[in-house]
Design a protein around this motif. Structure first.
Motif, PDB file in Angstrom:
ATOM      1  N   GLY A 109      -4.193 -38.249  48.171  1.00  0.00           N
ATOM      2  CA  GLY A 109      -4.351 -39.639  47.766  1.00  0.00           C
ATOM      3  C   GLY A 109      -4.616 -40.580  48.912  1.00  0.00           C
ATOM      4  N   PHE A 110      -5.180 -40.069  50.035  1.00  0.00           N
ATOM      5  CA  PHE A 110      -5.581 -40.964  51.113  1.00  0.00           C
ATOM      6  C   PHE A 110      -6.635 -41.934  50.586  1.00  0.00           C
ATOM      7  N   PRO A 111      -6.685 -43.176  51.086  1.00  0.00           N
ATOM      8  CA  PRO A 111      -7.655 -44.146  50.580  1.00  0.00           C
ATOM      9  C   PRO A 111      -9.073 -43.585  50.525  1.00  0.00           C
ATOM     10  N   PHE A 141       4.198 -28.653  54.301  1.00  0.00           N
ATOM     11  CA  PHE A 141       4.770 -29.936  53.905  1.00  0.00           C
ATOM     12  C   PHE A 141       3.645 -30.757  53.302  1.00  0.00           C
ATOM     13  N   SER A 142       3.890 -31.349  52.164  1.00  0.00           N
ATOM     14  CA  SER A 142       2.847 -32.109  51.484  1.00  0.00           C
ATOM     15  C   SER A 142       3.423 -33.405  50.943  1.00  0.00           C
ATOM     16  N   PHE A 143       2.626 -34.467  51.014  1.00  0.00           N
ATOM     17  CA  PHE A 143       3.087 -35.799  50.669  1.00  0.00           C
ATOM     18  C   PHE A 143       1.986 -36.589  49.980  1.00  0.00           C
ATOM     19  N   LYS A 144       2.391 -37.545  49.183  1.00  0.00           N
ATOM     20  CA  LYS A 144       1.479 -38.576  48.726  1.00  0.00           C
ATOM     21  C   LYS A 144       1.274 -39.572  49.854  1.00  0.00           C
ATOM     22  N   TYR A 145       0.055 -40.054  50.022  1.00  0.00           N
ATOM     23  CA  TYR A 145      -0.199 -41.064  51.029  1.00  0.00           C
ATOM     24  C   TYR A 145       0.619 -42.318  50.721  1.00  0.00           C
ATOM     25  N   SER A 146       1.287 -42.832  51.764  1.00  0.00           N
ATOM     26  CA  SER A 146       2.005 -44.099  51.634  1.00  0.00           C
ATOM     27  C   SER A 146       1.585 -45.004  52.779  1.00  0.00           C
ATOM     28  N   ALA A 174      -5.298 -47.430  57.966  1.00  0.00           N
ATOM     29  CA  ALA A 174      -5.463 -46.945  56.593  1.00  0.00           C
ATOM     30  C   ALA A 174      -4.823 -47.870  55.569  1.00  0.00           C
ATOM     31  N   ALA A 175      -3.792 -48.618  55.978  1.00  0.00           N
ATOM     32  CA  ALA A 175      -3.114 -49.506  55.035  1.00  0.00           C
ATOM     33  C   ALA A 175      -4.044 -50.594  54.512  1.00  0.00           C
ATOM     34  N   ALA A 176      -5.067 -50.937  55.305  1.00  0.00           N
ATOM     35  CA  ALA A 176      -6.003 -51.996  54.902  1.00  0.00           C
ATOM     36  C   ALA A 176      -7.322 -51.456  54.374  1.00  0.00           C
ATOM     37  N   MET A 177      -7.426 -50.130  54.238  1.00  0.00           N
ATOM     38  CA  MET A 177      -8.683 -49.543  53.766  1.00  0.00           C
ATOM     39  C   MET A 177      -8.894 -49.799  52.282  1.00  0.00           C
ATOM     40  N   PRO A 178     -10.154 -49.952  51.862  1.00  0.00           N
ATOM     41  CA  PRO A 178     -10.422 -50.053  50.421  1.00  0.00           C
ATOM     42  C   PRO A 178     -10.249 -48.696  49.761  1.00  0.00           C
ATOM     43  N   GLY A 179     -10.204 -48.708  48.432  1.00  0.00           N
ATOM     44  CA  GLY A 179     -10.133 -47.454  47.690  1.00  0.00           C
ATOM     45  C   GLY A 179      -8.764 -46.832  47.669  1.00  0.00           C
ATOM     46  N   GLN A 180      -7.704 -47.658  47.702  1.00  0.00           N
ATOM     47  CA  GLN A 180      -6.350 -47.125  47.576  1.00  0.00           C
ATOM     48  C   GLN A 180      -6.221 -46.390  46.239  1.00  0.00           C
ATOM     49  N   VAL A 181      -5.713 -45.174  46.291  1.00  0.00           N
ATOM     50  CA  VAL A 181      -5.666 -44.304  45.112  1.00  0.00           C
ATOM     51  C   VAL A 181      -4.458 -44.674  44.250  1.00  0.00           C
ATOM     52  N   LYS A 233      -2.255 -39.897  42.552  1.00  0.00           N
ATOM     53  CA  LYS A 233      -1.642 -39.213  43.690  1.00  0.00           C
ATOM     54  C   LYS A 233      -0.582 -38.215  43.220  1.00  0.00           C
ATOM     55  N   SER A 234       0.223 -38.629  42.265  1.00  0.00           N
ATOM     56  CA  SER A 234       1.291 -37.746  41.771  1.00  0.00           C
ATOM     57  C   SER A 234       0.713 -36.494  41.130  1.00  0.00           C
ATOM     58  N   GLU A 235      -0.328 -36.682  40.336  1.00  0.00           N
ATOM     59  CA  GLU A 235      -0.939 -35.536  39.645  1.00  0.00           C
ATOM     60  C   GLU A 235      -1.565 -34.575  40.642  1.00  0.00           C
ATOM     61  N   ARG A 236      -2.231 -35.103  41.643  1.00  0.00           N
ATOM     62  CA  ARG A 236      -2.852 -34.240  42.654  1.00  0.00           C
ATOM     63  C   ARG A 236      -1.795 -33.524  43.486  1.00  0.00           C
TER      64      ARG A 236
END
Length: 446
Positions: free
Chosen positions: A312-314, A337-342, A349-356, A361-364
């Motif tokens: 779920g990276f932007p 180790f796997s994580f949802k992007y936060s 990345a916090a200011a990138m467009p296309g935030q998922v 993110k949870s489903e992926r």
């Protein structure tokens, strides 16, 4: 003869990576001469230290929740006429010191990851001026010069060799909280490692934010590994965390040539999509990562890999996520180790467009973890019937059981006497679970 004064109780709660675990151990070492003895509960502690990781937003929020509970304990202690000092350490303290003090006035001081060697002085100043909140950070050289000798409590130990990061991945706060890459001199590390071995440590894990960027010895990390492998009694060496960009020929060769270097490598890739890897500023692509894995396995065919993944990276599309699944299938991981992007404040990345969206993110993440868990189970199952050298570390959950680690970091349970603790034992594996192995019998003791 007067009785010794009662020990001050010290509570340290550690969140996150092995670097934080190491830092917490060293904080306890620094404070021991002041009479602080460890406690596993905060309510009776004269000093409570939270040492959190700043990589994930959820972990940061856990700190504030924990601080809320400690604040109530501190108030209750004050009503009873007792003083409780509260400190926040680590990367969160470095990045959010002012915010921590604003949100939670119960915090007496914050201390960054390069400053915990100054804890005795900071605590003394806090006691002298109760109510004054203090924040402090220093250069890493000063920290390592000031730390006391290690007091290992078991047969394994962490050993920091490198700190900081110059990679500036767009999702990561480490370059801002730990600073630029810096390597400890090899002679200092060797001295510390010899001291650990003399005190019964048989396995060390070399730590660094980008540990394979280590340049404090001739030959880099590979040269350091070869030096440490020559220390009598130090039979196992691991290192973490690695960056694919710093995995050089010498280190790959060391995996095939240095018996003490364990055949288990944590090599984060984060994504299998070249488009997302570019957006992350990782400096490598999926094909180059796969080629690197092929070279490492050619040098050490029995080597197992683990990795890190962010979903779920932007800007991540379904085809990008599928590319990550394809990479996982191509490599075959023993763990991950796997994580949802936060989003982390202040990172590009916090200011990138296309935030998922969160639900995507949870489903992926669920799909990715299902694949990784299948691979981990298959790797563990493949150990059944093999004979593995196991370093036994401690007693088990019931009398007559001991627990150790395989070369691949799997927990191994065996019914055997405690006298084998601290020994490397050849054990026949007869059963594998999702996260551990069960030994059938001892064949040989090293």
């Amino acid at each position: 003869m007067s009785a010794a004064p009662p020990a001050r109780r010290l509570y340290i709660k550690t969140y996150g990576c092995q670097m934080n675990v190491y830092d917490s151990e060293r904080m306890a070492d620094v404070l021991a001469p002041l009479g602080y003895a460890m406690s596993d509960r905060p309510d009776d502690a004269a000093l409570a230290v939270l040492n959190p990781c700043h990589i994930r937003d959820q972990a940061t929020e856990k700190v504030y929740s924990e601080l809320g509970q400690i604040r109530l304990m501190k108030l209750a202690r004050a009503e009873a006429g007792e003083v409780m000092t509260v400190a926040v350490a680590g990367c969160v303290a470095q990045a959010e010191g002012e915010e921590i003090m604003r949100r939670q006035p119960a915090v007496d001081l914050v201390v960054g990851p390069q400053a915990y060697h100054q804890l005795p002085e900071l605590i003394a100043r806090t006691h002298r001026a109760r109510g004054e909140s203090l924040a402090c950070d220093f250069e890493p050289q000063a920290k390592f010069d000031a730390l006391p000798a290690r007091r290992p409590s078991g047969v394994t130990a962490f050993l920091t060799v490198q700190e900081g990061c110059d990679k500036f991945c767009t999702f990561c706060v480490v370059p801002y909280t730990r600073g630029a890459e810096w390597s400890r001199p090899a002679a200092d590390i060797e001295t510390e490692a010899r001291g650990l071995a003399e005190r019964g440590v048989r396995e060390v894990t070399l730590l660094g934010q980008n540990v394979n960027a280590y340049d404090g010895a001739e030959g880099g990390l590979a040269g350091l590994v070869r030096r440490l492998a020559a220390i009598p009694g130090l039979d196992r060496i691991r290192y973490t965390t690695s960056h694919p960009r710093d995995m050089d020929d010498a280190l790959i060769a060391a995996h095939g040539e240095v018996e003490a270097l364990m055949p288990y490598l944590h090599l984060p890739v984060q994504s299998g999509s070249d488009r997302i890897l570019r957006a992350m500023n990782r400096g490598h692509g999926a094909k180059s990562y796969l080629a690197l894995v092929e070279r490492i396995r050619a040098a050490r065919p029995d080597l197992a890999l683990s990795s890190d993944f962010i979903v779920g990276f932007p800007g991540e599309r379904e085809e990008d996520f599928e590319a990550t699944l394809d990479l996982i299938r191509a490599v075959g991981f023993a763990g991950a180790f796997s994580f949802k992007y936060s989003p982390r404040p202040g990172t590009p990345a916090a200011a990138m467009p296309g935030q998922v969206p969160e639900d995507v993110k949870s489903e992926r993440l669920a799909r990715l973890q299902a694949l990784l868990e299948t691979q981990q189970r298959a790797f563990n199952a493949a150990q059944a019937g093999k004979v593995l050298p196991v370093l036994f570390e401690k007693s088990g959950r019931y009398p007559g059981q001991i627990i150790g680690r395989s070369p691949y970091l799997q927990a191994v349970y065996l019914e055997a006497p405690d006298r084998l603790i601290g020994q490397i034992v050849a054990v026949e594996i007869n059963r594998a679970g999702p996260n551990s192995l069960v030994g059938a019998r001892v064949l040989e003791t090293a």
